[in-house]
Design a protein around this motif. Structure first.
Motif, short mmCIF file in Angstrom:
data_model
loop_
_atom_site.label_atom_id
_atom_site.label_comp_id
_atom_site.label_asym_id
_atom_site.label_seq_id
_atom_site.Cartn_x
_atom_site.Cartn_y
_atom_site.Cartn_z
N HIS A 250 -0.45 6.25 3.53
CA HIS A 250 -1.13 5.08 4.15
C HIS A 250 0.06 4.09 4.25
CE1 HIS A 250 -3.98 7.05 1.42
NE2 HIS A 250 -4.79 6.60 2.32
N PHE A 251 0.47 3.68 5.52
CA PHE A 251 1.57 2.87 5.98
C PHE A 251 1.21 1.39 5.74
CE2 PHE A 251 4.22 0.40 8.71
CZ PHE A 251 5.48 1.26 8.69
N PRO A 252 2.24 0.70 4.94
CA PRO A 252 3.60 1.10 4.87
C PRO A 252 4.11 1.92 3.56
CG PRO A 252 3.36 -1.19 4.31
CD PRO A 252 1.83 -0.79 4.79
N GLY A 253 2.86 2.05 2.80
CA GLY A 253 3.15 2.82 1.49
C GLY A 253 2.24 2.24 0.42
N HIS A 254 1.45 3.16 -0.25
CA HIS A 254 0.42 2.83 -1.05
C HIS A 254 0.66 3.30 -2.57
CE1 HIS A 254 -3.46 1.53 -2.49
NE2 HIS A 254 -4.13 1.53 -1.35
N GLY A 255 2.00 3.69 -2.71
CA GLY A 255 2.34 4.47 -3.98
C GLY A 255 2.64 3.42 -5.20
N ASP A 256 2.87 2.13 -5.19
CA ASP A 256 3.23 1.46 -6.24
C ASP A 256 1.93 0.24 -6.46
OD1 ASP A 256 4.49 0.29 -8.12
OD2 ASP A 256 6.31 -0.59 -7.03
N THR A 257 0.78 0.62 -6.96
CA THR A 257 -0.24 -0.38 -7.13
C THR A 257 -1.10 0.11 -8.26
OG1 THR A 257 -1.85 -1.15 -6.16
CG2 THR A 257 -1.55 0.72 -5.52
N ASP A 258 -1.54 -0.91 -8.99
CA ASP A 258 -2.44 -0.51 -9.94
C ASP A 258 -3.96 -1.06 -9.53
OD1 ASP A 258 -2.65 -3.25 -10.19
OD2 ASP A 258 -1.49 -3.06 -12.11
#
Length: 613
Positions: A250-258
């Protein structure tokens, strides 16, 4: 909804004729897209495609163009089956009527829309919807779904099941990743689905991520990039009518979330430098492989855009970064516009307009379809959007439909689909791929492999008890062990086991020689950890198998033997049985680092860790 005339049949014929001519020239295989210069033959094909798309665009009304920008989740087992949700949401009874009324560019299938039963049914549903589009003088549809495999699987058995992205990351095999995508894409296309919202290009660096997790290949940008590139090749490879359009997200990047963007609006504080090093590489890799489309994330990244807008609605992110910096020329999709991350700051009527102004092309699943369509038309009438801006997006969509053979071959053969989907060859490949993914994280007491088969084994813990397809995980693993000569008892205790369920499992452990416990996010579920500790206290050999996130092993020291499958598919349970009984040596390597339970800044099991024997 405004009444709109159909696209003139002459215009449809022009488009189809040019598409057939382009197909006859021969589109290059996906691997050819890596070449720095295109051969004259390819340039000729692209020119013919562009000419055909532009010709059709000139014959479309504004309302028809706007319809092409929308994808809706229509309901019903067949195109002509009345479903109350169609009436409630769209004002008509059947999925076919939705397609005709709104001149849709695409539809999306889910289990909850009653779209998936078996291969023949899905193929006939797709044919019925395509027939509704074409018979009303509209263009053939993009038919999509989210078949990431693993935890996001829409089409279950009989479709071939693979273990998902993080499991493939654990295997380190880009060839396995390509094969998984190729088979998945071919089976989807056989039932009339011509676009898959996969692979996931997010780099999952946050163990607390509630929405990505094992949907990501890894926390390492290089590994994610390699796997994403391989899967784009797999989905889009071969003849245009054999594969599907891939969509990286998912652009620009959904990897660093809680925070889960389905229920809130996540904020990610990556700097431009961090984004370039961490989040951007997988999207660059996908673009280099010629990926057809990219999906946006409903996240706020203040250091990339200080407006406070979610990326889906951000011109800086979509036009500036995705189009400008990364040079993406394909189709940009929103994630679902029903998600809270999209709807938190603006009313539903504004979302489609703001997304188009940001540079998005396709508007996925608005909460109120008619309101959304009319809001875009009204924005053009009032001058907030130009018709030229609409034309830019429609042209990209038509080009993609031409490129993938959707306009030349919208219909499929249901009998052929039944033969292809889940056939023996595909199942054999899937099991070989799955066997390469099991990761042994701990084997402190050298319990594995069990050289001497235990007489009786209890299989307990979490299970997909509401399994949409097939048998629940504990039962599947029990049957696999039983088939190998081990007497087993299956006892499911659930995501949050009650005291009674824990007591029952402890009592059952006393009647068995060994215990296998399946965990699902035990790192976040204290009752699962309590179950593990009480089973370990029985003195029986206990093997824990984390069937989702790999972080569980750091949270229960009392259990000394841990495997991770990243998946609870039937194939993964077969691989576990093989590893436990010594038929298979584990080959997987952790695709993420596992932090200590007591200090998240301390690594307990590092990236690349994995035991074998």
């Amino acid at each position: 909804m405004r009444h709109v005339k159909s696209i003139p049949r002459r215009q449809v014929a022009v488009l189809l004729s040019a598409a057939i001519a382009a197909a006859a020239v021969g589109a290059p295989a996906a691997t050819a897209q890596d070449a720095p210069a295109q051969p004259a033959e390819t340039q000729s094909t692209e020119a013919a495609t562009m000419s055909a798309a532009a010709s059709t665009l000139r014959g479309m009304t504004l309302e028809q163009k706007v319809g092409q920008l929308f994808v809706a989740n229509v309901y019903g087992k067949t195109a002509d089956t009345p479903h109350p949700k169609n009436r409630e949401e769209f004002g008509v009874d059947t999925a076919a009527e939705v397609v005709k009324r709104y001149h849709l560019g695409g539809v999306i299938y889910f289990a909850w829309t009653d779209s998936f039963h078996n291969a023949r049914q899905v193929a006939e549903l797709s044919n019925g919807l395509q027939r509704a589009a074409v018979s009303s003088g509209n263009l053939p549809l993009l038919v999509s779904t989210d078949q990431e495999q693993g935890v996001v699987t829409r089409f279950g058995p009989p479709a071939t099941q693979f273990p998902g992205s993080m499991a493939l990351g654990a295997s380190r095999s880009t060839e396995d990743a390509r094969k998984a995508a190729e088979i998945t894409g071919q089976e989807l296309r056989a039932v009339g689905i011509n676009q898959d919202f996969a692979p996931d290009a997010d780099v999952n660096v946050n163990p607390a991520n509630p929405v990505i997790g094992v949907r990501s290949f890894s926390s390492d940008p290089k590994l994610v990039s390699d796997m994403v590139a391989a899967q784009v090749r797999g989905y889009q490879g071969g003849l245009p009518t054999q594969g599907v359009s891939a969509n990286v997200k998912h652009f620009p990047g959904h990897g660093d979330t809680d925070v889960d963007s389905h229920y809130g609006l996540p904020v990610i504080n990556h700097t431009p430098e961090q984004w370039a090093q961490l989040d951007a590489p997988p999207f660059r890799a996908a673009i280099a492989k010629g990926v057809d489309s990219i999906m946006t994330a409903h996240i706020v990244v203040p250091k990339l855009d200080d407006s406070g807008e979610p990326s889906t609605l951000s011109p800086k992110v979509i036009t500036g970064m995705l189009r400008g910096e990364l040079g993406f020329r394909g189709v940009v999709y929103t994630d679902s516009l029903r998600m809270e991350g999209a709807r938190k700051k603006h009313p539903d009527a504004r979302l489609p307009v703001l997304a188009l102004k940001a540079g998005v092309d396709v508007l996925l699943m608005p909460q109120y379809l008619e309101l959304a369509i009319n809001s875009v038309i009204d924005a053009v009438r009032t001058g907030e959007l130009t018709e030229r801006r609409i034309d830019e997006s429609v042209l990209r969509i038509l080009m993609m439909k031409l490129k993938r053979g959707i306009l030349t071959k919208p219909f499929v053969d249901p009998a052929a689909a039944e033969k292809l989907v889940g056939n023996k060859r595909n199942q054999v490949v899937a099991q070989k791929v799955t066997d390469n993914t099991v990761t042994a994280i701990r084997n402190d007491d050298k319990l594995l492999p069990m050289r001497a088969k235990p007489g009786k084994v209890l299989v307990t813990g979490w299970s997909d008890t509401a399994a949409t397809w097939g048998t629940a995980s504990t039962q599947t693993l029990s049957k696999q062990l039983n088939a190998r000569g081990v007497a087993t008892t299956a006892l499911t205790t659930g995501l949050r086991p009650t005291s009674q369920a824990i007591d029952s499992a402890v009592a059952a452990a006393g009647q068995n020689d060994a215990v296998v416990v399946l965990t699902n996010r035990a790192a976040k579920e204290p009752l699962q950890r309590q179950l593990l500790e009480k089973l370990a206290a029985t003195g029986k050999p206990v093997i824990a198998v984390a069937v989702r996130d790999p972080y569980d092993a750091a949270h229960v020291d009392a259990v000394k033997t841990w495997l991770n499958t990243y998946s609870f598919s039937a194939g993964s349970m077969e691989s576990v049985a093989k590893v436990v009984l010594g038929e298979l040596s584990p080959k997987g390597k952790l695709p993420v680092s596992v932090p200590s339970a007591s200090d998240p800044n301390v690594v307990r099991f590092p990236f690349g860790h994995g035991l074998t024997w």
